[in-house]
Design an enzyme around this catalytic site. Structure first.
Site, short mmCIF file in Angstrom:
data_model
loop_
_atom_site.label_atom_id
_atom_site.label_comp_id
_atom_site.label_asym_id
_atom_site.label_seq_id
_atom_site.Cartn_x
_atom_site.Cartn_y
_atom_site.Cartn_z
N LYS A 22 0.86 -1.18 0.00
CA LYS A 22 0.00 0.00 0.00
C LYS A 22 0.90 1.24 0.00
CE LYS A 22 -2.86 2.88 2.94
NZ LYS A 22 -3.74 3.01 4.10
N GLY A 49 -7.98 8.97 9.82
CA GLY A 49 -8.23 9.02 11.26
C GLY A 49 -9.31 10.01 11.68
N ALA A 84 -9.61 5.22 4.39
CA ALA A 84 -9.56 6.37 5.29
C ALA A 84 -10.88 7.13 5.34
CB ALA A 84 -8.46 7.36 4.92
N GLY A 85 -11.22 7.54 6.54
CA GLY A 85 -12.40 8.38 6.75
C GLY A 85 -13.60 7.68 7.34
N ASN A 88 -9.03 1.43 9.84
CA ASN A 88 -8.26 1.07 11.04
C ASN A 88 -8.85 1.74 12.27
OD1 ASN A 88 -4.67 0.84 11.74
ND2 ASN A 88 -6.36 0.71 13.16
#
Lengths: 63, 273
Positions: free
Chosen positions: B114, B175, B201-202, B223
């Site tokens: 990634k 995040g 993300a988000g 995550n």
């Protein structure tokens, strides 16, 4: 330098010898010397000299 | 007895054939999870298990030389069971990203990576110029690159044409947990893509993951939404269910939106006074 910290090099040393000295499991890490990758197969023949910058990394949790 | 019968009838039909292919490998789970920000390795392992993920992202960092026998991620999250996806988190230049992934390949032997090259805080927005530069260098060096990018259909097309194996636009800043901020552009990006598209993300909560999947994403990568939840294990289960729900809704095809009401019950046969 080793992982950004000064590290005294008392005698000529190969990467393989350094890893033994540090007690690291070579299967889980990777090594770079002066921003160049040191392939696992060349640990035994890669000699470290004064002023070299060595990085030893592994995998940690990340996103 | 009645309840048991009811439960049986409402169990949704599984979709055994709904797999997706990433760089020639077939995966069943459409949820990729990170391994960062957890309380400890036990919690990391339990949350990943609950999420049903088959691919996990990992970071590359300096070994702690003062404690070489400290437990390692691999001891808890088995690289033979999960596909490790090394990332370049924290890299702000193409050069650092390429260095990091060459180290990752040596440490783990994996070509699938990634790539993310980030701009400065507070947005950590993808630096697309540096990302394109790093992607070119990595592809030339034999890597299979999944690329974190802006929700920019022109840049995404370029990355795909260069040979990236997956395009991973952000839903919102890393995040932030702000959810899918630009669904219209993501839809267009998905429509034109010939490689898997993942929202990366988000995502903040389960409905965000479902929305991403309803837009037609191939998978979702997250995550913090799991790791920062009060109960990460339960949130991991929620995300698994949400990704499946969103995927099913996408495949089912949603009803058209309309302004105003349209009764569900027939207007004929009404009793009259």
């Amino acid at each position: 330098m080793l992982n950004g910290e000064p590290w005294p090099l008392e005698a000529p040393l190969t990467v393989a010898e350094l890893l033994v000295k540090l007690g690291l499991d070579t299967r889980k890490i990777a090594v770079e010397c002066n921003e160049e990758l040191v392939p696992r197969s060349r640990y035994g023949e890669t000699w470290l000299k004064e002023g070299d910058a060595v990085e030893i990394v592994h995998f940690i949790g990340g996103g | 007895m009645e309840n048991a019968t009811l439960e049986k009838t409402v169990t949704p039909a599984p979709e055994p054939d709904d797999t997706w292919i990433l760089a020639g490998r077939r995966f069943r789970s459409r949820l990729i999870v990170g391994t960062g920000k957890y309380k400890d390795f036990e919690q990391t392992a339990a949350a990943i298990e609950a999420s049903g993920a088959e691919i996990v992202t990992v970071a590359v960092r300096r070994v702690n030389l003062s404690d070489p026998s400290a437990p390692m991620l691999q001891d808890y999250v088995d690289p033979k069971r999960y596909t490790y996806l090394p990332n370049t988190a924290g890299c702000h230049t193409a050069k650092d990203a390429v260095r990091t992934l060459r180290l990752a390949r040596e440490a783990g032997g994996w070509n699938l990576v990634k790539l993310e090259v980030l701009g400065p805080p507070p947005t950590l927005y993808p630096d697309m110029q540096a990302t394109l530069e790093a992607a070119a260098a990595l592809i030339a060096d034999g890597f299979e690159v999944m690329v974190y990018c802006a929700d920019d259909p022109v840049a995404a097309k370029r990355l795909e044409e260069m040979g990236c194996v997956a395009i991973m636009p952000l839903g919102a800043p890393i995040g932030s947990g702000l959810g899918i901020q630009n669904p219209a552009m993501l839809s267009m990006l998905i429509e034109q893509a010939k490689v898997p598209v993942l929202v990366d993300a988000g995502v903040g909560t389960a409905s965000d993951a479902a929305i991403a999947m309803e837009l037609g994403c191939d998978a979702v990568l997250l995550n913090s939404a799991i790791a920062m939840a009060k109960d990460p294990i339960r949130m991991a289960r929620a995300m698994r269910a949400a990704v499946e729900a969103g995927r099913l809704a996408y495949l089912a095809g949603r009803m058209p939106r309309r302004m105003g009401a349209d009764p569900s019950s027939p207007l004929t046969g009404l009793i009259r006074r």
